[in-house]
Design a protein around this motif. Structure first.
Motif, PDB file in Angstrom:
ATOM      1  N   GLU A  32       0.830  -1.192   0.000  1.00 40.58           N
ATOM      2  CA  GLU A  32       0.000   0.000   0.000  1.00 40.58           C
ATOM      3  C   GLU A  32       0.868   1.247   0.000  1.00 40.58           C
ATOM      4  O   GLU A  32       2.046   1.202   0.328  1.00 40.58           O
ATOM      5  CB  GLU A  32      -0.901   0.025   1.240  1.00 40.58           C
ATOM      6  CG  GLU A  32      -1.897  -1.099   1.283  1.00 40.58           C
ATOM      7  CD  GLU A  32      -2.747  -1.077   2.540  1.00 40.58           C
ATOM      8  OE1 GLU A  32      -2.613  -0.137   3.347  1.00 40.58           O
ATOM      9  OE2 GLU A  32      -3.536  -2.013   2.718  1.00 40.58           O
ATOM     10  N   GLU A  33       0.266   2.346  -0.322  1.00 36.71           N
ATOM     11  CA  GLU A  33       0.955   3.635  -0.271  1.00 36.71           C
ATOM     12  C   GLU A  33       0.996   4.101   1.179  1.00 36.71           C
ATOM     13  O   GLU A  33      -0.037   4.312   1.797  1.00 36.71           O
ATOM     14  CB  GLU A  33       0.228   4.663  -1.134  1.00 36.71           C
ATOM     15  CG  GLU A  33       0.853   6.039  -1.101  1.00 36.71           C
ATOM     16  CD  GLU A  33       2.297   6.049  -1.565  1.00 36.71           C
ATOM     17  OE1 GLU A  33       3.122   6.656  -0.875  1.00 36.71           O
ATOM     18  OE2 GLU A  33       2.587   5.453  -2.606  1.00 36.71           O
ATOM     19  N   ILE A  34       2.193   4.219   1.757  1.00 36.33           N
ATOM     20  CA  ILE A  34       2.288   4.689   3.139  1.00 36.33           C
ATOM     21  C   ILE A  34       2.742   6.141   3.187  1.00 36.33           C
ATOM     22  O   ILE A  34       3.075   6.656   4.228  1.00 36.33           O
ATOM     23  CB  ILE A  34       3.198   3.793   4.000  1.00 36.33           C
ATOM     24  CG1 ILE A  34       4.621   3.743   3.463  1.00 36.33           C
ATOM     25  CG2 ILE A  34       2.616   2.411   4.140  1.00 36.33           C
ATOM     26  CD1 ILE A  34       5.601   3.062   4.386  1.00 36.33           C
ATOM     27  N   GLY A  35       2.704   6.801   2.040  1.00 35.36           N
ATOM     28  CA  GLY A  35       3.033   8.227   1.997  1.00 35.36           C
ATOM     29  C   GLY A  35       4.445   8.494   2.499  1.00 35.36           C
ATOM     30  O   GLY A  35       5.360   7.726   2.281  1.00 35.36           O
ATOM     31  N   GLN A  36       4.608   9.591   3.187  1.00 36.90           N
ATOM     32  CA  GLN A  36       5.909   9.966   3.730  1.00 36.90           C
ATOM     33  C   GLN A  36       6.073   9.427   5.152  1.00 36.90           C
ATOM     34  O   GLN A  36       6.950   9.859   5.877  1.00 36.90           O
ATOM     35  CB  GLN A  36       6.046  11.491   3.723  1.00 36.90           C
ATOM     36  CG  GLN A  36       5.988  12.089   2.331  1.00 36.90           C
ATOM     37  CD  GLN A  36       7.087  11.552   1.439  1.00 36.90           C
ATOM     38  OE1 GLN A  36       8.242  11.505   1.843  1.00 36.90           O
ATOM     39  NE2 GLN A  36       6.729  11.128   0.251  1.00 36.90           N
ATOM     40  N   ASN A  37       5.220   8.509   5.540  1.00 38.72           N
ATOM     41  CA  ASN A  37       5.257   7.936   6.878  1.00 38.72           C
ATOM     42  C   ASN A  37       6.617   7.312   7.142  1.00 38.72           C
ATOM     43  O   ASN A  37       7.118   6.515   6.360  1.00 38.72           O
ATOM     44  CB  ASN A  37       4.153   6.875   7.009  1.00 38.72           C
ATOM     45  CG  ASN A  37       3.932   6.424   8.438  1.00 38.72           C
ATOM     46  OD1 ASN A  37       4.718   6.710   9.318  1.00 38.72           O
ATOM     47  ND2 ASN A  37       2.857   5.722   8.643  1.00 38.72           N
ATOM     48  N   ASN A  38       7.220   7.688   8.234  1.00 39.93           N
ATOM     49  CA  ASN A  38       8.480   7.127   8.660  1.00 39.93           C
ATOM     50  C   ASN A  38       8.151   5.965   9.596  1.00 39.93           C
ATOM     51  O   ASN A  38       7.868   6.169  10.759  1.00 39.93           O
ATOM     52  CB  ASN A  38       9.304   8.210   9.369  1.00 39.93           C
ATOM     53  CG  ASN A  38      10.654   7.715   9.794  1.00 39.93           C
ATOM     54  OD1 ASN A  38      11.077   6.627   9.443  1.00 39.93           O
ATOM     55  ND2 ASN A  38      11.344   8.524  10.578  1.00 39.93           N
ATOM     56  N   LEU A  39       8.142   4.746   9.060  1.00 36.50           N
ATOM     57  CA  LEU A  39       7.739   3.570   9.825  1.00 36.50           C
ATOM     58  C   LEU A  39       8.960   2.724  10.158  1.00 36.50           C
ATOM     59  O   LEU A  39       9.746   2.371   9.278  1.00 36.50           O
ATOM     60  CB  LEU A  39       6.736   2.747   9.024  1.00 36.50           C
ATOM     61  CG  LEU A  39       6.199   1.486   9.698  1.00 36.50           C
ATOM     62  CD1 LEU A  39       5.446   1.840  10.981  1.00 36.50           C
ATOM     63  CD2 LEU A  39       5.284   0.734   8.751  1.00 36.50           C
ATOM     64  N   HIS A  40       9.111   2.427  11.450  1.00 30.61           N
ATOM     65  CA  HIS A  40      10.239   1.633  11.894  1.00 30.61           C
ATOM     66  C   HIS A  40       9.743   0.511  12.798  1.00 30.61           C
ATOM     67  O   HIS A  40       8.915   0.742  13.679  1.00 30.61           O
ATOM     68  CB  HIS A  40      11.251   2.497  12.657  1.00 30.61           C
ATOM     69  CG  HIS A  40      12.514   1.748  12.967  1.00 30.61           C
ATOM     70  ND1 HIS A  40      13.541   1.648  12.068  1.00 30.61           N
ATOM     71  CD2 HIS A  40      12.888   1.051  14.055  1.00 30.61           C
ATOM     72  CE1 HIS A  40      14.514   0.915  12.612  1.00 30.61           C
ATOM     73  NE2 HIS A  40      14.122   0.538  13.809  1.00 30.61           N
ATOM     74  N   LEU A  41      10.249  -0.696  12.570  1.00 30.45           N
ATOM     75  CA  LEU A  41       9.946  -1.844  13.415  1.00 30.45           C
ATOM     76  C   LEU A  41      11.179  -2.170  14.239  1.00 30.45           C
ATOM     77  O   LEU A  41      12.275  -2.368  13.699  1.00 30.45           O
ATOM     78  CB  LEU A  41       9.570  -3.059  12.563  1.00 30.45           C
ATOM     79  CG  LEU A  41       9.496  -4.396  13.305  1.00 30.45           C
ATOM     80  CD1 LEU A  41       8.339  -4.394  14.303  1.00 30.45           C
ATOM     81  CD2 LEU A  41       9.367  -5.553  12.331  1.00 30.45           C
ATOM     82  N   LEU A  42      11.017  -2.207  15.553  1.00 34.25           N
ATOM     83  CA  LEU A  42      12.070  -2.634  16.469  1.00 34.25           C
ATOM     84  C   LEU A  42      11.666  -4.003  16.991  1.00 34.25           C
ATOM     85  O   LEU A  42      10.623  -4.146  17.635  1.00 34.25           O
ATOM     86  CB  LEU A  42      12.223  -1.643  17.624  1.00 34.25           C
ATOM     87  CG  LEU A  42      13.228  -2.008  18.715  1.00 34.25           C
ATOM     88  CD1 LEU A  42      14.627  -2.156  18.141  1.00 34.25           C
ATOM     89  CD2 LEU A  42      13.201  -0.968  19.817  1.00 34.25           C
ATOM     90  N   TYR A  43      12.469  -5.012  16.690  1.00 34.41           N
ATOM     91  CA  TYR A  43      12.127  -6.403  16.995  1.00 34.41           C
ATOM     92  C   TYR A  43      13.222  -7.009  17.863  1.00 34.41           C
ATOM     93  O   TYR A  43      14.373  -7.081  17.462  1.00 34.41           O
ATOM     94  CB  TYR A  43      11.961  -7.155  15.684  1.00 34.41           C
ATOM     95  CG  TYR A  43      11.715  -8.644  15.780  1.00 34.41           C
ATOM     96  CD1 TYR A  43      11.109  -9.219  16.886  1.00 34.41           C
ATOM     97  CD2 TYR A  43      12.073  -9.474  14.725  1.00 34.41           C
ATOM     98  CE1 TYR A  43      10.877 -10.580  16.945  1.00 34.41           C
ATOM     99  CE2 TYR A  43      11.847 -10.830  14.766  1.00 34.41           C
ATOM    100  CZ  TYR A  43      11.247 -11.384  15.885  1.00 34.41           C
ATOM    101  OH  TYR A  43      11.024 -12.738  15.928  1.00 34.41           O
TER     102      TYR A  43
END
Length: 87
Positions: free
Chosen positions: A51-62
Motif C-alpha cells: 500500500e501507499e504509506i506516503g511519507q510515513n516514517n515507519l520503523h519496526l524494532l524487533y
C-alpha cells in the motif's frame, strides 16, 4: 528512541484495534515487538508494503532474547525494498 533525552515527552497509544488502521500517514510510527509477538506486526508490515504509506516514517524494532528472530529474512527483504525500516 535512541535520540530521546531525559525529560523529553513521548506520546504512546495502544494496543488498539486493527493495527495498520491506526497508523497515520505523514506521522512517524514505531512498532515494537518481542519474540513471537512479531506475528501481528509482520502481518501489518506485509500489508503496508503493498500500500501507499506516503511519507510515513515507519520503523519496526524487533527483540528476541532467544535470538531466533522468526520471519527475519522476510522482514529484512521488506526493509530492503520499501521505506519501512527494521532493526
Amino acid at each position: 528512541m535512541l535520540e530521546l533525552k531525559q525529560d523529553m515527552k513521548l506520546k504512546m497509544n495502544g494496543p488498539l484495534g486493527g493495527g495498520a488502521g491506526y497508523l497515520q500517514n505523514n506521522s512517524p510510527s514505531l512498532l515494537i515487538a518481542g519474540g513471537i509477538g512479531i506475528t501481528p506486526f509482520r502481518s501489518i508490515i506485509t500489508q503496508l508494503k503493498t500500500e501507499e504509506i506516503g511519507q510515513n516514517n515507519l520503523h519496526l524494532l524487533y527483540l528476541d532474547s532467544n535470538k531466533a528472530f522468526i520471519f527475519k529474512d522476510e522482514l529484512d527483504g521488506i526493509a530492503e525494498n520499501t521505506s519501512i525500516s527494521v532493526t
